[in-house]
Scaffold this motif. Sequence first.
Motif, PDB file in Angstrom:
ATOM      1  N   ASP A 177      -5.189   1.980  -3.301  1.00 11.58           N
ATOM      2  CA  ASP A 177      -4.249   2.038  -4.427  1.00 11.58           C
ATOM      3  C   ASP A 177      -4.898   1.674  -5.750  1.00 11.58           C
ATOM      4  N   CYS A 183       0.860  -1.178   0.000  1.00 13.13           N
ATOM      5  CA  CYS A 183       0.000   0.000   0.000  1.00 13.13           C
ATOM      6  C   CYS A 183       0.898   1.230   0.000  1.00 13.13           C
ATOM      7  N   SER A 241      -2.634  -5.429  -3.543  1.00 16.10           N
ATOM      8  CA  SER A 241      -2.700  -3.986  -3.293  1.00 16.10           C
ATOM      9  C   SER A 241      -3.888  -3.631  -2.413  1.00 16.10           C
TER      10      SER A 241
END
Length: 133
Positions: free
Chosen positions: A107, A67, A103
Amino acid sequence: HPHLLLSFPYGHLSFGFMQDLQQRVVYLSYMAVEYNVSFPHAAQWTFSAQNASLRDLQAPLGQSFSCSNSSIILSPAVHLDLLSLRLQAAQLPHTGVFGQSFSCPSDRSILLPLIIGLVLLGLLALVLIAFCI
């Protein structure tokens, strides 16, 4: 229950992770922080907070969590901002490197679906105009 303790000269951070084998995920379930300030006129010298009811930094088992910007709230007065984070709390590959990256939701960009939608809308408008002519 993987645990990570990060110590530094003025305090420490403690991370506790939980594996959910039913859903095949691992997540941050506990976090504590203690920080000793060195300001001469500080009203309080030690700040500490903990939260044992977290379900943050969640990733599928065997994958790493990444992240670019995440925030964890420990108490109403204390939150921790994590920048450029990548971690894997369980089932590390035998090679010693991170597994496939998972992710965080912040994001994931909506820019690409938005562009595709606008292009399709433009093509539809062109088809309708051509049909009317």
